[in-house]
Design a protein around this motif. Structure first.
Motif, mmCIF file in Angstrom:
data_model
loop_
_atom_site.group_PDB
_atom_site.id
_atom_site.type_symbol
_atom_site.label_atom_id
_atom_site.label_comp_id
_atom_site.label_asym_id
_atom_site.label_seq_id
_atom_site.Cartn_x
_atom_site.Cartn_y
_atom_site.Cartn_z
ATOM 1 N N MET A 9 -5.241 -11.308 -1.455
ATOM 2 C CA MET A 9 -4.007 -12.103 -1.559
ATOM 3 C C MET A 9 -2.866 -11.360 -0.869
ATOM 4 S SD MET A 9 -2.120 -13.527 -4.989
ATOM 5 C CE MET A 9 -0.588 -14.446 -4.854
ATOM 6 N N THR A 10 -2.198 -12.032 0.016
ATOM 7 C CA THR A 10 -1.105 -11.407 0.765
ATOM 8 C C THR A 10 0.163 -11.369 -0.073
ATOM 9 O OG1 THR A 10 -2.024 -12.244 2.829
ATOM 10 C CG2 THR A 10 0.261 -11.487 2.862
ATOM 11 N N ALA A 11 0.777 -10.204 -0.117
ATOM 12 C CA ALA A 11 2.003 -10.058 -0.903
ATOM 13 C C ALA A 11 3.141 -10.804 -0.238
ATOM 14 C CB ALA A 11 2.357 -8.582 -1.042
ATOM 15 N N ALA A 12 3.988 -11.388 -1.045
ATOM 16 C CA ALA A 12 5.153 -12.092 -0.515
ATOM 17 C C ALA A 12 6.125 -11.091 0.084
ATOM 18 C CB ALA A 12 5.837 -12.880 -1.628
ATOM 19 N N PRO A 13 6.770 -11.436 1.193
ATOM 20 C CA PRO A 13 7.734 -10.508 1.798
ATOM 21 C C PRO A 13 8.910 -10.258 0.861
ATOM 22 C CG PRO A 13 7.909 -12.693 2.790
ATOM 23 C CD PRO A 13 6.694 -12.720 1.926
ATOM 24 N N GLU A 14 9.375 -9.025 0.882
ATOM 25 C CA GLU A 14 10.505 -8.671 0.028
ATOM 26 C C GLU A 14 11.780 -9.351 0.515
ATOM 27 O OE1 GLU A 14 11.043 -4.526 -0.350
ATOM 28 O OE2 GLU A 14 9.005 -4.129 -1.057
ATOM 29 N N ALA A 15 12.590 -9.776 -0.444
ATOM 30 C CA ALA A 15 13.876 -10.379 -0.082
ATOM 31 C C ALA A 15 14.779 -9.295 0.480
ATOM 32 C CB ALA A 15 14.511 -11.016 -1.309
ATOM 33 N N PRO A 16 15.553 -9.611 1.505
ATOM 34 C CA PRO A 16 16.452 -8.597 2.065
ATOM 35 C C PRO A 16 17.470 -8.137 1.032
ATOM 36 C CG PRO A 16 16.993 -10.790 2.888
ATOM 37 C CD PRO A 16 15.696 -10.919 2.154
ATOM 38 N N GLY A 17 17.798 -6.864 1.066
ATOM 39 C CA GLY A 17 18.769 -6.336 0.125
ATOM 40 C C GLY A 17 20.175 -6.716 0.528
ATOM 41 N N PRO A 18 21.154 -6.355 -0.296
ATOM 42 C CA PRO A 18 22.544 -6.681 0.030
ATOM 43 C C PRO A 18 23.023 -5.932 1.261
ATOM 44 C CG PRO A 18 22.431 -5.190 -1.849
ATOM 45 C CD PRO A 18 21.025 -5.625 -1.563
ATOM 46 N N VAL A 19 24.007 -6.504 1.922
ATOM 47 C CA VAL A 19 24.635 -5.843 3.068
ATOM 48 C C VAL A 19 25.403 -4.627 2.559
ATOM 49 C CG1 VAL A 19 26.320 -6.079 4.932
ATOM 50 C CG2 VAL A 19 24.827 -8.007 4.341
ATOM 51 N N ARG A 20 25.104 -3.484 3.110
ATOM 52 C CA ARG A 20 25.731 -2.223 2.684
ATOM 53 C C ARG A 20 26.990 -1.979 3.527
ATOM 54 N NH1 ARG A 20 22.560 1.402 0.068
ATOM 55 N NH2 ARG A 20 23.284 3.150 1.366
ATOM 56 N N ILE A 21 28.095 -1.677 2.859
ATOM 57 C CA ILE A 21 29.401 -1.640 3.524
ATOM 58 C C ILE A 21 30.136 -0.344 3.209
ATOM 59 C CG2 ILE A 21 31.613 -2.846 3.814
ATOM 60 C CD1 ILE A 21 30.095 -5.304 2.483
ATOM 61 N N VAL A 22 30.790 0.206 4.221
ATOM 62 C CA VAL A 22 31.751 1.305 4.039
ATOM 63 C C VAL A 22 33.135 0.755 4.369
ATOM 64 C CG1 VAL A 22 32.608 3.484 5.006
ATOM 65 C CG2 VAL A 22 30.190 3.238 4.445
ATOM 66 N N VAL A 23 34.108 1.012 3.506
ATOM 67 C CA VAL A 23 35.488 0.585 3.729
ATOM 68 C C VAL A 23 36.319 1.822 4.055
ATOM 69 C CG1 VAL A 23 37.529 -0.526 2.754
ATOM 70 C CG2 VAL A 23 35.236 -1.354 2.145
ATOM 71 N N ALA A 24 36.921 1.852 5.253
ATOM 72 C CA ALA A 24 37.712 3.005 5.688
ATOM 73 C C ALA A 24 39.155 2.578 5.958
ATOM 74 C CB ALA A 24 37.109 3.616 6.950
ATOM 75 N N ASP A 25 40.075 3.111 5.167
ATOM 76 C CA ASP A 25 41.500 2.822 5.320
ATOM 77 C C ASP A 25 42.274 3.935 4.637
ATOM 78 O OD1 ASP A 25 44.238 1.540 4.648
ATOM 79 O OD2 ASP A 25 43.279 0.032 5.928
#
Length: 227
Positions: free
Chosen positions: A1-17
């Motif tokens: 049985m083929t495993a279902a593809p993993e859902a993409p994780g959240p977009v990882r963000i750096v905030v620079a200010d």
């Protein structure tokens, strides 16, 4: 049985200010979205470079003016690395004189600091997906203005492009969408997408914004041609 593809994780963000209230505000807004996650913040450009090395984000929200190292130099250093994140510049004015330099340095677009929450979320998602943030007409207006005011010597050669690829690059720089280019050249839209991808690959460009920069810097499109 083929495993279902993993859902993409959240977009990882750096905030620079350099303003704490701005960092906190953007981080709080982004934190309300299940598919977006702020992994680090930075108060200057040097810290932003370090945060990207440590946390490997997908997107960086980068202020233009910061102490120690400004956002333009930080962007240049971040985008020079393999697997670099996409950079969105934060600016107060829509024709900030530093925005052109930031795009040349490798940024994928820019946001005004008074951006609405929904526009912020959309921008991060669009850039994380590998697209340029700005509509072609907005990009053309911005780059055309500063290319006219502060012309630069050519930084790339277009000799590697075929005549049709050169035509496509010219039309991209003039502000046409893929659909409009397809109509102008009487080809399918998928064909245009293929040509755009080849132009980016041959010229070593990250996205459509950088293609517009290259078109102006090589003289393929002159600012006075902008209508």
């Amino acid at each position: 049985m083929t495993a279902a593809p993993e859902a993409p994780g959240p977009v990882r963000i750096v905030v620079a200010d350099d303003q704490e209230v701005v960092r906190a505000g953007f981080s709080a807004l982004l934190g309300t979205q299940s598919d977006l996650r702020v992994v680090a913040t930075a108060g200057d450009g040097a810290a932003a470079v370090g945060a990207c090395r440590e946390h490997r984000p997908d997107v960086v929200l980068m202020d233009v003016r910061m102490p120690a190292m400004d956002g333009i130099e930080a962007t240049r250093r971040i985008t020079a690395r393999s697997g670099a994140p996409r950079v969105l510049m934060l600016t107060t004015f829509d024709l900030d004189e530093h925005v052109y330099d930031a795009l040349v340095a490798g940024a994928s677009g820019f946001l005004l600091k008074d951006v609405t929450a929904e526009r912020l979320f959309e921008a991060v998602r669009v850039v994380a997906a590998g697209e340029a943030l700005l509509a072609p007409t907005v990009t053309r207006r911005l780059i055309g203005e500063f290319a006219r005011l502060r012309p630069r010597p050519p930084s790339a050669s277009l000799e590697v492009l075929t005549p049709r690829e050169t035509d496509v690059l010219r039309l991209v720089a003039e502000g046409l969408t893929n659909a409009e280019i397809a109509a102008r050249l009487v080809v399918g839209e998928e064909t245009v997408k293929t040509h755009v991808s080849r132009v980016l690959r041959k010229l070593g460009l990250r996205d459509r914004v950088q293609a517009v920069v290259a078109a102006y810097e090589t003289g393929l499109v002159l600012p006075r041609q902008a209508r």
